[in-house]
Design a protein around this motif. Structure first.
Motif, PDB file in Angstrom:
ATOM      1  N   PRO A 249       0.797  -1.237   0.000  1.00 54.30           N
ATOM      2  CA  PRO A 249       0.000   0.000   0.000  1.00 54.30           C
ATOM      3  C   PRO A 249       0.825   1.279   0.000  1.00 54.30           C
ATOM      4  O   PRO A 249       0.345   2.324  -0.451  1.00 54.30           O
ATOM      5  N   LYS A 250       2.076   1.218   0.475  1.00 50.59           N
ATOM      6  CA  LYS A 250       2.916   2.415   0.500  1.00 50.59           C
ATOM      7  C   LYS A 250       3.267   2.899  -0.918  1.00 50.59           C
ATOM      8  O   LYS A 250       3.600   4.070  -1.113  1.00 50.59           O
ATOM      9  N   LEU A 251       3.199   1.975  -1.877  1.00 51.93           N
ATOM     10  CA  LEU A 251       3.516   2.346  -3.253  1.00 51.93           C
ATOM     11  C   LEU A 251       2.312   2.922  -4.004  1.00 51.93           C
ATOM     12  O   LEU A 251       2.454   3.413  -5.121  1.00 51.93           O
ATOM     13  N   LEU A 252       1.143   2.835  -3.385  1.00 56.74           N
ATOM     14  CA  LEU A 252      -0.080   3.253  -4.069  1.00 56.74           C
ATOM     15  C   LEU A 252      -0.055   4.742  -4.422  1.00 56.74           C
ATOM     16  O   LEU A 252      -0.406   5.129  -5.544  1.00 56.74           O
ATOM     17  N   ILE A 253       0.364   5.577  -3.478  1.00 54.07           N
ATOM     18  CA  ILE A 253       0.402   7.021  -3.712  1.00 54.07           C
ATOM     19  C   ILE A 253       1.375   7.386  -4.833  1.00 54.07           C
ATOM     20  O   ILE A 253       1.009   8.139  -5.757  1.00 54.07           O
ATOM     21  N   PRO A 254       2.627   6.873  -4.815  1.00 55.49           N
ATOM     22  CA  PRO A 254       3.539   7.176  -5.937  1.00 55.49           C
ATOM     23  C   PRO A 254       2.997   6.740  -7.300  1.00 55.49           C
ATOM     24  O   PRO A 254       3.186   7.440  -8.297  1.00 55.49           O
ATOM     25  N   ILE A 255       2.316   5.582  -7.328  1.00 56.90           N
ATOM     26  CA  ILE A 255       1.753   5.096  -8.592  1.00 56.90           C
ATOM     27  C   ILE A 255       0.642   6.024  -9.070  1.00 56.90           C
ATOM     28  O   ILE A 255       0.573   6.376 -10.258  1.00 56.90           O
ATOM     29  N   LEU A 256      -0.204   6.458  -8.159  1.00 59.15           N
ATOM     30  CA  LEU A 256      -1.296   7.360  -8.525  1.00 59.15           C
ATOM     31  C   LEU A 256      -0.767   8.722  -8.974  1.00 59.15           C
ATOM     32  O   LEU A 256      -1.307   9.324  -9.906  1.00 59.15           O
ATOM     33  N   ILE A 257       0.291   9.195  -8.328  1.00 65.20           N
ATOM     34  CA  ILE A 257       0.902  10.461  -8.743  1.00 65.20           C
ATOM     35  C   ILE A 257       1.475  10.336 -10.155  1.00 65.20           C
ATOM     36  O   ILE A 257       1.323  11.239 -10.990  1.00 65.20           O
ATOM     37  N   SER A 258       2.119   9.199 -10.408  1.00 63.69           N
ATOM     38  CA  SER A 258       2.664   8.962 -11.747  1.00 63.69           C
ATOM     39  C   SER A 258       1.545   8.929 -12.788  1.00 63.69           C
ATOM     40  O   SER A 258       1.687   9.480 -13.896  1.00 63.69           O
ATOM     41  N   TYR A 259       0.432   8.307 -12.437  1.00 57.72           N
ATOM     42  CA  TYR A 259      -0.730   8.252 -13.341  1.00 57.72           C
ATOM     43  C   TYR A 259      -1.220   9.657 -13.650  1.00 57.72           C
ATOM     44  O   TYR A 259      -1.490  10.007 -14.809  1.00 57.72           O
ATOM     45  N   ILE A 260      -1.334  10.468 -12.605  1.00 62.13           N
ATOM     46  CA  ILE A 260      -1.836  11.838 -12.785  1.00 62.13           C
ATOM     47  C   ILE A 260      -0.895  12.654 -13.673  1.00 62.13           C
ATOM     48  O   ILE A 260      -1.337  13.338 -14.594  1.00 62.13           O
ATOM     49  N   VAL A 261       0.399  12.558 -13.415  1.00 68.94           N
ATOM     50  CA  VAL A 261       1.363  13.364 -14.161  1.00 68.94           C
ATOM     51  C   VAL A 261       1.472  12.908 -15.614  1.00 68.94           C
ATOM     52  O   VAL A 261       1.331  13.713 -16.552  1.00 68.94           O
ATOM     53  N   PHE A 262       1.721  11.615 -15.795  1.00 69.93           N
ATOM     54  CA  PHE A 262       2.001  11.123 -17.143  1.00 69.93           C
ATOM     55  C   PHE A 262       0.737  10.876 -17.959  1.00 69.93           C
ATOM     56  O   PHE A 262       0.644  11.313 -19.110  1.00 69.93           O
ATOM     57  N   ARG A 263      -0.226  10.194 -17.378  1.00 70.10           N
ATOM     58  CA  ARG A 263      -1.436   9.845 -18.131  1.00 70.10           C
ATOM     59  C   ARG A 263      -2.357  11.045 -18.330  1.00 70.10           C
ATOM     60  O   ARG A 263      -2.883  11.271 -19.421  1.00 70.10           O
ATOM     61  N   ILE A 264      -2.567  11.815 -17.288  1.00 72.16           N
ATOM     62  CA  ILE A 264      -3.566  12.874 -17.356  1.00 72.16           C
ATOM     63  C   ILE A 264      -3.025  14.152 -17.993  1.00 72.16           C
ATOM     64  O   ILE A 264      -3.684  14.753 -18.848  1.00 72.16           O
ATOM     65  N   PHE A 265      -1.807  14.560 -17.640  1.00 74.79           N
ATOM     66  CA  PHE A 265      -1.332  15.873 -18.079  1.00 74.79           C
ATOM     67  C   PHE A 265      -0.267  15.839 -19.180  1.00 74.79           C
ATOM     68  O   PHE A 265      -0.138  16.802 -19.935  1.00 74.79           O
ATOM     69  N   LEU A 266       0.491  14.761 -19.294  1.00 69.10           N
ATOM     70  CA  LEU A 266       1.528  14.712 -20.320  1.00 69.10           C
ATOM     71  C   LEU A 266       1.098  13.961 -21.582  1.00 69.10           C
ATOM     72  O   LEU A 266       1.575  14.267 -22.674  1.00 69.10           O
ATOM     73  N   LEU A 267       0.222  12.965 -21.436  1.00 66.87           N
ATOM     74  CA  LEU A 267      -0.226  12.210 -22.612  1.00 66.87           C
ATOM     75  C   LEU A 267      -0.846  13.115 -23.686  1.00 66.87           C
ATOM     76  O   LEU A 267      -0.564  12.930 -24.875  1.00 66.87           O
ATOM     77  N   PRO A 268      -1.687  14.103 -23.310  1.00 72.18           N
ATOM     78  CA  PRO A 268      -2.251  14.985 -24.341  1.00 72.18           C
ATOM     79  C   PRO A 268      -1.181  15.730 -25.133  1.00 72.18           C
ATOM     80  O   PRO A 268      -1.363  15.998 -26.320  1.00 72.18           O
ATOM     81  N   VAL A 269      -0.076  16.076 -24.493  1.00 70.71           N
ATOM     82  CA  VAL A 269       1.023  16.750 -25.185  1.00 70.71           C
ATOM     83  C   VAL A 269       1.662  15.789 -26.180  1.00 70.71           C
ATOM     84  O   VAL A 269       1.944  16.137 -27.327  1.00 70.71           O
TER      85      VAL A 269
END
Length: 318
Positions: A249-269
């Motif tokens: 569970p300690k890795l859950l937050i880093p994974i979600l942050i990575s999802y937000i940064v790369f999938r949500i905000f960088l993928l459109p670029v």
């Protein structure tokens, strides 16, 4: 001497816009020899609207208009019917609801002749009509990005003897796979950026519910496409997320942050090959991408699981 061309146009529930497509084909500066409209199992009166238009207008134009219904259920299968029925050496494709110039066919013929080509791809330019549509476009095809597509394309029909026809039974992906085959095995091809089409209205979806439904529709037949591994990445990531939630569970937050940064905000670029949407629509991008990203991903996962379920059922009851 200019080659004779058949234009193939699949349609599905286009009764409100089909007359404009018919008119644009009819008024081409270099007329097609024939235009084959193929019904993809419409549930409205598109078929009758086209028949009535042909009866009223055929005598005015050189192009012979043909309207057929072979109970095909997706655009790839409908295009294949049109290809098989065509009587000319050259075939072009167009979709309904598109804006394209009245010299489109002439442009493509000239480009083919000038460059000694067997295939000249058309291009599509997408920009959306509201924040949902723009955000969806940025994450799928790319915002204001010019990219090759099958609509607008002109080619020598013999190319299909080498590449094969479009994949049957696919709502999406069939065009991408065929373009990939052309690039691999056909030497004389190019992309004519002057042969540009744009959508008359909504580019992808202008509502969140429509975005979810369309993501499901386009994803459920994507499994098994040669070279298309996105479904497996999605399923792997979901499996990893569930496993991490219970085991690490300690890795859950880093994974979600990575999802937000790369999938949500960088993928459109990455998809758009530019930061144009952030420049033109900064507020809706910042707040719209998280909403539309989650909806698209949920829709894709739903579609992939529907696809897996359908595949298993077919295997069991074959």
């Amino acid at each position: 001497m200019k080659p004779e061309v058949t234009v193939v146009i699949p349609y599905y529930n286009e009764s409100k816009s089909i007359k404009k497509t018919l008119s644009l084909i009819a008024k081409q500066s270099t007329p097609a020899k024939e235009a084959i409209f193929v019904n993809s199992s419409s549930t409205d009166d598109s078929f009758l609207v086209i028949n009535d238009w042909i009866k009223e207008n055929q005598v005015k134009f050189v192009t012979k208009f043909i309207n057929i219904d072979k109970s095909t259920k997706n655009p790839g299968s409908s295009k294949n019917i049109g290809i098989k029925m065509s009587k000319t050496k050259w075939v072009a494709f167009m979709d309904c609801g598109q804006k394209f110039p009245l010299d489109w066919i002439e442009q493509q013929i000239n480009y083919i002749n000038s460059n000694n080509l067997n295939v000249s791809f058309g291009v599509v330019y997408l920009k959306g009509v509201n924040w949902v549509d723009r955000c969806a476009i940025a994450q799928t095809y790319g915002y204001r990005r010019i990219r090759s597509c099958v609509p607008g394309t002109l080619l020598n029909k013999k190319v299909f003897d080498i590449t094969g026809l479009f994949l049957e039974g696919r709502r999406s992906g069939y065009d991408m796979i065929w373009q990939s085959e052309v690039r691999k095995i056909i030497e004389k091809y190019d992309v004519n950026i002057q042969s540009r089409i744009e959508y008359e209205g909504v580019n992808f979806s202008n509502t969140l519910l429509g975005l979810y439904k369309k993501s499901i529709l386009y994803s459920r037949t994507a499994l098994g496409l040669k070279g298309y591994n996105t479904p497996y990445y999605y399923i792997f990531f979901l499996t990893l997320l569930i496993w991490v939630s219970f085991s690490l569970p300690k890795l859950l937050i880093p994974i979600l942050i990575s999802y937000i940064v790369f999938r949500i905000f960088l993928l459109p670029v990455y998809k758009s090959k530019a930061i144009t949407i952030y420049k033109e629509h900064p507020i809706e991008s910042i707040f719209g991408f998280p909403i539309t990203s989650v909806i698209i991903d949920l829709g894709k996962l739903t579609g992939y699981f529907f696809g897996i379920y359908g595949y298993v059922v077919k295997k069991i009851f074959r």
